[in-house]
Design an enzyme around this catalytic site. Structure first.
Site, PDB file in Angstrom:
ATOM      1  N   PRO A 233      -9.536   5.443   3.557  1.00 22.15           N
ATOM      2  CA  PRO A 233      -9.569   4.337   2.594  1.00 22.15           C
ATOM      3  C   PRO A 233      -9.450   4.837   1.145  1.00 22.15           C
ATOM      4  O   PRO A 233      -8.840   4.184   0.325  1.00 22.15           O
ATOM      5  CB  PRO A 233     -10.922   3.680   2.866  1.00 22.15           C
ATOM      6  CG  PRO A 233     -11.214   4.014   4.293  1.00 22.15           C
ATOM      7  CD  PRO A 233     -10.616   5.366   4.544  1.00 22.15           C
TER       8      PRO A 233
ATOM      9  N   SER B 124      -1.908   8.564  -0.932  1.00 30.47           N
ATOM     10  CA  SER B 124      -0.916   9.482  -1.534  1.00 30.47           C
ATOM     11  C   SER B 124      -1.550  10.827  -1.850  1.00 30.47           C
ATOM     12  O   SER B 124      -0.934  11.870  -1.651  1.00 30.47           O
ATOM     13  CB  SER B 124      -0.376   8.887  -2.835  1.00 30.47           C
ATOM     14  OG  SER B 124       0.210   7.652  -2.585  1.00 30.47           O
TER      15      SER B 124
ATOM     16  N   ILE C 177      -3.925   4.683  11.073  1.00 30.68           N
ATOM     17  CA  ILE C 177      -3.474   5.806  11.893  1.00 30.68           C
ATOM     18  C   ILE C 177      -2.739   5.264  13.125  1.00 30.68           C
ATOM     19  O   ILE C 177      -3.327   4.536  13.941  1.00 30.68           O
ATOM     20  CB  ILE C 177      -4.679   6.692  12.328  1.00 30.68           C
ATOM     21  CG1 ILE C 177      -5.529   7.092  11.097  1.00 30.68           C
ATOM     22  CG2 ILE C 177      -4.189   7.905  13.099  1.00 30.68           C
ATOM     23  CD1 ILE C 177      -4.793   7.829   9.998  1.00 30.68           C
TER      24      ILE C 177
ATOM     25  N   LEU D 125      21.606 -15.372   4.448  1.00 23.15           N
ATOM     26  CA  LEU D 125      21.263 -16.296   5.539  1.00 23.15           C
ATOM     27  C   LEU D 125      20.478 -17.517   5.054  1.00 23.15           C
ATOM     28  O   LEU D 125      20.350 -18.502   5.777  1.00 23.15           O
ATOM     29  CB  LEU D 125      20.495 -15.575   6.651  1.00 23.15           C
ATOM     30  CG  LEU D 125      21.410 -15.007   7.731  1.00 23.15           C
ATOM     31  CD1 LEU D 125      21.968 -13.649   7.365  1.00 23.15           C
ATOM     32  CD2 LEU D 125      20.689 -14.906   9.059  1.00 23.15           C
ATOM     33  N   GLY D 126      19.921 -17.429   3.861  1.00 26.17           N
ATOM     34  CA  GLY D 126      19.271 -18.586   3.228  1.00 26.17           C
ATOM     35  C   GLY D 126      18.223 -19.244   4.098  1.00 26.17           C
ATOM     36  O   GLY D 126      17.336 -18.572   4.631  1.00 26.17           O
TER      37      GLY D 126
ATOM     38  N   GLU E 198       4.414   8.488   4.812  1.00 25.34           N
ATOM     39  CA  GLU E 198       4.786   9.893   4.547  1.00 25.34           C
ATOM     40  C   GLU E 198       5.238  10.117   3.107  1.00 25.34           C
ATOM     41  O   GLU E 198       6.189  10.849   2.837  1.00 25.34           O
ATOM     42  CB  GLU E 198       5.846  10.353   5.554  1.00 25.34           C
ATOM     43  CG  GLU E 198       5.297  10.254   6.977  1.00 25.34           C
ATOM     44  CD  GLU E 198       6.079  11.026   8.006  1.00 25.34           C
ATOM     45  OE1 GLU E 198       6.790  11.955   7.627  1.00 25.34           O
ATOM     46  OE2 GLU E 198       5.942  10.678   9.186  1.00 25.34           O
ATOM     47  N   GLY E 199       4.522   9.493   2.188  1.00 24.79           N
ATOM     48  CA  GLY E 199       4.808   9.675   0.761  1.00 24.79           C
ATOM     49  C   GLY E 199       5.599   8.500   0.213  1.00 24.79           C
ATOM     50  O   GLY E 199       6.740   8.289   0.619  1.00 24.79           O
ATOM     51  N   THR E 200       4.995   7.753  -0.720  1.00 21.22           N
ATOM     52  CA  THR E 200       5.684   6.571  -1.267  1.00 21.22           C
ATOM     53  C   THR E 200       6.900   6.999  -2.102  1.00 21.22           C
ATOM     54  O   THR E 200       7.047   8.176  -2.446  1.00 21.22           O
ATOM     55  CB  THR E 200       4.728   5.771  -2.181  1.00 21.22           C
ATOM     56  OG1 THR E 200       4.413   6.597  -3.310  1.00 21.22           O
ATOM     57  CG2 THR E 200       3.459   5.354  -1.464  1.00 21.22           C
TER      58      THR E 200
HETATM   59  C1  LIG Z   1       2.778   0.930   8.443  1.00 24.56           C
HETATM   60  C2  LIG Z   1       1.966   2.121   8.018  1.00 24.56           C
HETATM   61  C3  LIG Z   1       1.742   3.160   8.929  1.00 24.56           C
HETATM   62  C4  LIG Z   1       0.984   4.296   8.558  1.00 24.56           C
HETATM   63  N1  LIG Z   1       0.759   5.279   9.495  1.00 24.56           N
HETATM   64  C5  LIG Z   1      -0.026   6.365   9.162  1.00 24.56           C
HETATM   65  C6  LIG Z   1      -0.374   7.379  10.127  1.00 24.56           C
HETATM   66  O1  LIG Z   1       0.042   7.316  11.314  1.00 24.56           O
HETATM   67  N2  LIG Z   1      -1.178   8.415   9.773  1.00 24.56           N
HETATM   68  C7  LIG Z   1      -1.665   8.512   8.497  1.00 24.56           C
HETATM   69  O2  LIG Z   1      -2.400   9.463   8.216  1.00 24.56           O
HETATM   70  N3  LIG Z   1      -1.380   7.552   7.548  1.00 24.56           N
HETATM   71  C8  LIG Z   1      -0.582   6.485   7.844  1.00 24.56           C
HETATM   72  N4  LIG Z   1      -0.297   5.498   6.914  1.00 24.56           N
HETATM   73  C9  LIG Z   1      -0.870   5.595   5.581  1.00 24.56           C
HETATM   74  C10 LIG Z   1       0.131   5.990   4.510  1.00 24.56           C
HETATM   75  O3  LIG Z   1       0.419   7.371   4.624  1.00 24.56           O
HETATM   76  C11 LIG Z   1      -0.448   5.618   3.139  1.00 24.56           C
HETATM   77  O4  LIG Z   1      -0.470   4.206   3.068  1.00 24.56           O
HETATM   78  C12 LIG Z   1       0.364   6.187   2.014  1.00 24.56           C
HETATM   79  O5  LIG Z   1       0.179   7.567   1.939  1.00 24.56           O
HETATM   80  C13 LIG Z   1       0.010   5.563   0.658  1.00 24.56           C
HETATM   81  O6  LIG Z   1      -1.364   5.618   0.436  1.00 24.56           O
HETATM   82  P1  LIG Z   1      -2.193   4.328  -0.067  1.00 24.56           P
HETATM   83  O7  LIG Z   1      -1.738   3.174   0.759  1.00 24.56           O
HETATM   84  O8  LIG Z   1      -3.619   4.685  -0.076  1.00 24.56           O
HETATM   85  O9  LIG Z   1      -1.665   4.066  -1.533  1.00 24.56           O
HETATM   86  P2  LIG Z   1      -2.111   4.831  -2.860  1.00 24.56           P
HETATM   87  O10 LIG Z   1      -2.051   6.303  -2.653  1.00 24.56           O
HETATM   88  O11 LIG Z   1      -3.407   4.252  -3.318  1.00 24.56           O
HETATM   89  O12 LIG Z   1      -0.958   4.411  -3.856  1.00 24.56           O
HETATM   90  C14 LIG Z   1      -0.910   3.112  -4.451  1.00 24.56           C
HETATM   91  C15 LIG Z   1       0.293   3.070  -5.403  1.00 24.56           C
HETATM   92  O13 LIG Z   1       0.166   4.090  -6.407  1.00 24.56           O
HETATM   93  C16 LIG Z   1       1.314   4.936  -6.418  1.00 24.56           C
HETATM   94  N5  LIG Z   1       0.933   6.317  -6.689  1.00 24.56           N
HETATM   95  C17 LIG Z   1      -0.059   7.028  -6.111  1.00 24.56           C
HETATM   96  N6  LIG Z   1      -0.104   8.290  -6.603  1.00 24.56           N
HETATM   97  C18 LIG Z   1       0.911   8.379  -7.511  1.00 24.56           C
HETATM   98  C19 LIG Z   1       1.399   9.418  -8.362  1.00 24.56           C
HETATM   99  N7  LIG Z   1       0.845  10.643  -8.368  1.00 24.56           N
HETATM  100  N8  LIG Z   1       2.454   9.149  -9.166  1.00 24.56           N
HETATM  101  C20 LIG Z   1       3.048   7.915  -9.166  1.00 24.56           C
HETATM  102  N9  LIG Z   1       2.621   6.885  -8.387  1.00 24.56           N
HETATM  103  C21 LIG Z   1       1.575   7.113  -7.571  1.00 24.56           C
HETATM  104  C22 LIG Z   1       1.896   4.817  -5.012  1.00 24.56           C
HETATM  105  O14 LIG Z   1       3.283   5.093  -5.011  1.00 24.56           O
HETATM  106  C23 LIG Z   1       1.605   3.362  -4.659  1.00 24.56           C
HETATM  107  O15 LIG Z   1       2.610   2.539  -5.173  1.00 24.56           O
HETATM  108  C24 LIG Z   1       0.456   4.381   7.243  1.00 24.56           C
HETATM  109  C25 LIG Z   1       0.700   3.323   6.326  1.00 24.56           C
HETATM  110  C26 LIG Z   1       1.437   2.217   6.695  1.00 24.56           C
HETATM  111  C27 LIG Z   1       1.695   1.114   5.684  1.00 24.56           C
END
Ligand SMILES: Cc1cc2nc3c(=O)[nH]c(=O)nc-3n(C[C@H](O)[C@H](O)[C@H](O)COP(=O)(O)OP(=O)(O)OC[C@H]3O[C@@H](n4cnc5c(N)ncnc54)[C@H](O)[C@@H]3O)c2cc1C
Length: 391
Positions: free
Chosen positions: A137, A141, A166, A347-348, A372-374
């Protein structure tokens, strides 16, 4: 780079297309319409295992190794991943198998750990899953910020903490849990632990609500004074002294980025096909506004695919690909989202009713920009490499 598709790759793609159409798309749609992951006893999983899929790449204990199976190049893996995501990306994660932690266990696991944890995946007697638990939680990132704590107690470790989102966690035979020995020491103190299903203290599984990719479960759980034998530290004590646990965990993600990018291209292609079919049915292909947008989308999807393949081509030659891997993901996730948005717009009202494939693709693709990294994080990685920003 050679752009030709050889006979072997063509065969793999044709197989993926056949299974995709017959099995994967219907199963993904079923889960989406149910609004819940496919249950572990769903016949789709039995058929998957019966086809001999989901097996580990581990070749067995030393001295009794199986002959090597056909070695897939990274480029082949990317092309096939794109094709399966075209049919349904969520099913790709729902499929039985070791999944995300496999590379880590192959790379760092002791012989005993490989036998115990990969052994049951050599020939699956039933659908089996494993998973990798990193996200918390308070640590997404910034994976270095994880707070799940591992305390040494005699010949055990005691784990305390919580994980979320997870994939496949509640159905997994074991979870490779990332934890820290000392939160004040940052990344260097992180280690991975095998936590087996049913271990006392592992519990409170809760399947999260998701906007898309409903076919597989994304689950939160708790580790409450959860005791695991010290032998369940990935790699054992000795190897952890020489190789960092955090570095090994992050290797999973570096290897996975081009795959997620290829998935986004696959979803985008599916959206483009829906948009094209609709434009054809409604006789709007002659409208230059529609035609130009379809052309631009096709061009951008092909550009994104080339970036993915370049990242894979470098990996196949064991050349550094960190910039290309991040570029492919940053670009493809955006292009995939543009493609599904275009489909929604063309498709509206047909799309807005909420029962058309395009609307599902639109919900599914967003996660390609998160997992795996936004996108933002990929751009930070690229900038760091290109202009040597401070860490
Ligand atoms: C469908 C789904 C499946 C997933 N499956 C797994 C899994 O199997 N195992 C697992 O371990 N995790 C999993 N995850 C978790 C996923 O890896 C995290 O959601 C992701 O790493 C982003 O973390 P957060 O949601 O806490 O966002 P945060 O890290 O809180 O980020 C929030 C926002 O801030 C931005 N941000 C954060 N840091 C920076 C920075 N340094 N510079 C610029 N912008 C930044 C981000 O881009 C984002 O827009 C899953 C998530 C989803 C949605």
């Amino acid at each position: 780079m050679d752009f030709a598709i050889d006979d072997e790759t063509r065969r793999l793609l044709e197989h993926a297309r056949e299974i995709g159409e017959k099995e994967v798309r219907p199963a993904g749609l079923e889960a989406d319409r149910m609004g819940a992951p496919l249950p572990p006893d769903h016949p789709y999983f039995d058929r998957y295992v019966a086809r001999g899929e989901g097996r580990t790449r581990w070749r067995g204990p030393e001295g009794q190794e199986r002959p090597p199976g056909p070695r897939r190049t990274t480029v082949q893996v990317l092309l096939v991943s794109e094709e399966y995501a075209y049919w349904d990306r969520g099913i790709g994660v729902a499929n039985p198998g070791v999944g995300l932690p496999e590379n880590n266990v192959l790379g760092l696991g002791t012989p005993e750990q490989k036998e115990r944890y990969l052994g049951p995946f050599v020939e699956l007697d039933r659908p089996r899953w494993a998973c990798f638990g990193m996200t918390e939680p308070g640590a997404g990132s910034d994976a270095a910020a994880i707070a799940t704590h591992a305390r040494r107690d005699g010949d055990h470790y005691v784990l305390q903490g919580a994980k979320c989102f997870i994939g496949n966690a509640s159905r997994a035979d074991w979870i490779l849990v990332q934890a820290t020995l000392d939160p004040s020491k940052g990344r260097a103190a992180q280690r991975s632990f095998f936590v087996e299903k049913g271990t006392p203290g592992l519990g409170d599984f809760k399947i999260e609500k998701k906007m898309g990719l409903k076919a597989y479960e994304s689950t939160s759980f708790r580790l409450d004074e959860c005791r695991v034998p010290a032998s369940q530290l990935l790699g054992g004590e000795e190897r952890n002294r020489s190789k960092g646990g955090f570095k090994t965990a992050m290797r999973t993600f570096n290897a996975g980025r081009p795959v997620i990018a290829a998935n986004a291209v696959g979803i985008g292609r599916a959206a483009l096909d829906e948009a094209l079919a609709h434009a054809r049915e409604t006789d709007r292909l002659g409208d230059p506004r529609v035609r130009d947008r379809l052309e631009a989308m096709t061009r951008r999807l092909r550009m994104a695919r080339l970036l993915c393949l370049r990242a894979g081509w470098l990996a196949d030659r064991e050349r550094p690909n960190i910039v290309e891997a991040s570029m492919s993901k940053a670009m493809a996730a955006g292009v995939g989202q543009e493609a599904t948005s275009l489909g929604m717009e063309l498709l509206g009202v047909r799309a807005a009713r909420g029962d058309h494939l395009i609307e599902k693709l639109h919900r599914d693709v967003k996660a390609m920009d998160i997992v795996e990294g936004t996108g933002q994080v990929q751009r930070v990685i690229i900038a760091r490499q290109l202009v040597q920003l401070p860490r």
